[in-house]
Design an enzyme around this catalytic site. Structure first.
Site, PDB file in Angstrom:
ATOM      1  N   HIS A 167       1.550 -16.188   0.405  1.00  0.00           N
ATOM      2  CA  HIS A 167       0.689 -16.876  -0.645  1.00  0.00           C
ATOM      3  C   HIS A 167       0.946 -18.322  -0.032  1.00  0.00           C
ATOM      4  CE1 HIS A 167      -0.016 -13.393  -2.672  1.00  0.00           C
ATOM      5  NE2 HIS A 167       1.574 -13.130  -2.932  1.00  0.00           N
ATOM      6  N   ASP A 203       0.704  -6.641   2.664  1.00  0.00           N
ATOM      7  CA  ASP A 203       1.443  -6.313   1.493  1.00  0.00           C
ATOM      8  C   ASP A 203       0.360  -6.226   0.263  1.00  0.00           C
ATOM      9  OD1 ASP A 203       3.681  -8.197  -1.068  1.00  0.00           O
ATOM     10  OD2 ASP A 203       1.865  -8.522  -1.217  1.00  0.00           O
ATOM     11  N   HIS A 205      -0.382  -7.454  -2.530  1.00  0.00           N
ATOM     12  CA  HIS A 205      -1.244  -8.923  -2.593  1.00  0.00           C
ATOM     13  C   HIS A 205      -1.688  -9.982  -1.629  1.00  0.00           C
ATOM     14  CE1 HIS A 205       1.725  -8.657  -5.806  1.00  0.00           C
ATOM     15  NE2 HIS A 205       0.801  -8.523  -6.536  1.00  0.00           N
ATOM     16  N   ASP A 289       4.602  -3.537  -1.572  1.00  0.00           N
ATOM     17  CA  ASP A 289       4.679  -3.468  -3.132  1.00  0.00           C
ATOM     18  C   ASP A 289       3.292  -2.531  -3.650  1.00  0.00           C
ATOM     19  OD1 ASP A 289       3.449  -5.441  -2.139  1.00  0.00           O
ATOM     20  OD2 ASP A 289       3.491  -6.838  -3.527  1.00  0.00           O
TER      21      ASP A 289
HETATM   22  C1  SP5 Z   1       5.145 -12.192  -2.213  1.00  0.00           C
HETATM   23  C2  SP5 Z   1       4.429 -10.872  -3.801  1.00  0.00           C
HETATM   24  O1  SP5 Z   1       4.539 -10.363  -3.494  1.00  0.00           O
HETATM   25  N1  SP5 Z   1       3.742 -12.025  -4.471  1.00  0.00           N
HETATM   26  C3  SP5 Z   1       3.584 -11.551  -5.519  1.00  0.00           C
HETATM   27  C4  SP5 Z   1       3.599 -12.520  -6.795  1.00  0.00           C
HETATM   28  C5  SP5 Z   1       2.749 -12.105  -7.603  1.00  0.00           C
HETATM   29  N2  SP5 Z   1       3.029 -12.167  -9.080  1.00  0.00           N
HETATM   30  C6  SP5 Z   1       2.543 -11.510  -9.708  1.00  0.00           C
HETATM   31  C7  SP5 Z   1       2.295 -12.358 -11.095  1.00  0.00           C
HETATM   32  C8  SP5 Z   1       1.874 -11.218 -12.474  1.00  0.00           C
HETATM   33  C9  SP5 Z   1       1.974 -10.992 -13.410  1.00  0.00           C
HETATM   34  N3  SP5 Z   1       3.139 -10.282 -14.541  1.00  0.00           N
HETATM   35  C10 SP5 Z   1       3.570 -10.270 -15.355  1.00  0.00           C
HETATM   36  C11 SP5 Z   1       4.870 -10.604 -14.645  1.00  0.00           C
HETATM   37  C12 SP5 Z   1       5.942 -10.767 -15.843  1.00  0.00           C
HETATM   38  N4  SP5 Z   1       7.231 -10.902 -15.877  1.00  0.00           N
HETATM   39 ZN    ZN Z   2       3.367  -8.680  -3.083  1.00  0.00          ZN
END
Ligand code: SP5
Ligand code: ZN
Length: 360
Positions: A167, A203, A205, A289
């Site tokens: 990211h 990934d 995302h 993921d």
């Molecule tokens: C490297 C990678 O897979 N980064 C992923 C970042 C995405 N984070 C998502 C955040 C969504 C939040 N959902 C609530 C989480 C509460 N802990």
């Molecule tokens: Zn991810």
């Protein structure tokens, strides 16, 4: 294939990620890498220590200002007394250098330690602790070492990078990532082999970092398959189906819940598309993921899906650097990575030619 590793990843063990203002337990933890290593060692992948590389390998991809900030962020936070008052152990931004705030003004580097993270961070979910910089640096070194192995003749190498990186843009960090390990490896391959290099991100995302870093040129051809941001998923503001206006970029945004079939087909389509650019090497940003059991993953891909996707990538028959990204189901992460690497090796070896997804 060699498994490139650094013990320094344990120095990054974030406490909390702040989501909608609420501190929640951080999910990007050392146990992830330990589980991957255990599974891959058992499968016979030989361990290789990450070797330190020069700063130039990082400045080729990231702004010096970002690197300088990350290197000193925790120390200045500590020195400013923020761990005692208000009682925040880790560097977390509260105010952001938003494009709509600044207009045409160049963003200053604020004087206050509590304001400085907002110059570089784009979310509140990517805390910096005492050992974060050393761990992030070791992850970039692992990716670079894997690239060196491939440049030295290994058909493929896997870097067990933690923290992940995909990211991170040239000048901004977030998404549990601090340095863009896959982009750093791609740039390293580009410098050694010439253009183009392909970077395919599987990934769950969107791989927004590489798209942003390399978007202006066709030197690194970037593709990403991920859950549709328009369905409510991080990184929310970009990664929609198509090309996002970048020069040699393709995004496949999948609807939630599709399972193996559309995901494997998308990976195979990205592989064919990248192949059309005549790349000299391939970097795979391997997040797992998208797996069915992953917390918060809606794509529901199985180990067989990762294996088939890996085969489609290996079938490009390119020198291949695999870089670990996300994947948060610690019980499954090792076997999912193993399945993907098995698939890549089989594809590279030409096993079952003609049966790769999209050709069979
Ligand atoms: C490297 C990678 O897979 N980064 C992923 C970042 C995405 N984070 C998502 C955040 C969504 C939040 N959902 C609530 C989480 C509460 N802990
Ligand atoms: Zn991810």
């Amino acid at each position: 294939m060699p498994l490139v590793w650094s013990d320094d990843h344990v120095l990054h063990a974030p406490r909390a990620e702040v989501w909608v203002g609420v501190p929640t337990p951080a999910v990007e933890q050392p146990a992830r890498a330990a589980a991957i290593r255990a599974e891959l060692e058992q499968a016979g992948h030989p361990l290789v220590a990450a070797e330190q590389h020069r700063d130039e390998a990082l400045t080729a991809v990231h702004d010096r200002a970002l690197l300088d900030y990350l290197a000193g962020a925790w120390q200045e936070w500590d020195a400013a007394g923020l761990r005692a008052d208000p009682g925040q152990e880790e560097v977390v931004p509260y105010f952001f250098a938003h494009a709509g705030l600044l207009g045409d003004a160049a963003p200053a580097l604020p004087a206050a330690a509590w304001a400085r993270p907002g110059r570089f961070a784009f979310d509140t979910m990517t805390p910096i602790g005492r050992g974060t910089w050393q761990a992030a640096r070791s992850a970039a070194d692992a990716a670079l070492t894997a690239a060196d192995l491939v440049l030295g003749g290994a058909p493929a190498a896997y870097a067990c990078c933690r923290p992940p990186g995909h990211h991170v843009t040239r000048a901004a960090y977030g998404g549990s990532c601090y340095l863009n390990n896959a982009a750093i490896a791609a740039q390293h391959l580009l410098a050694a082999l010439g253009a183009p290099v392909a970077l395919i991100d599987v990934d769950a995302h969107h791989g927004n970092g590489a798209q942003s870093i390399f978007g202006a040129t066709a030197d690194v051809v970037t593709g990403s398959v991920h859950v549709d941001p328009a369905a409510g998923w991080f990184p929310h503001f970009l990664g929609f189906d198509g090309a996002d206006g970048a020069h040699a970029n393709r995004n496949v945004a999948l609807a939630p819940g599709g399972g193996d079939e559309p995901w494997v087909a998308a990976v195979a389509a990205l592989a064919r598309w990248a192949s059309g650019h005549g790349p000299r090497a391939l970097v795979v940003a391997l997040g797992v993921d998208a797996a069915a059991g992953a917390p918060e993953s809606p794509l529901r891909v199985s180990a067989a899906g990762f294996h088939a996707g890996g085969r489609a990538l290996g079938a490009l028959r390119l020198p291949t650097v695999v870089v670990q990204e996300g994947g948060y189901d610690v019980a499954a992460i090792g076997s999912l990575v193993r399945a993907a690497l098995d698939g890549i090796q089989e594809g590279l070896a030409g096993a079952g030619r003609g049966q790769e997804a999209g050709h069979g």
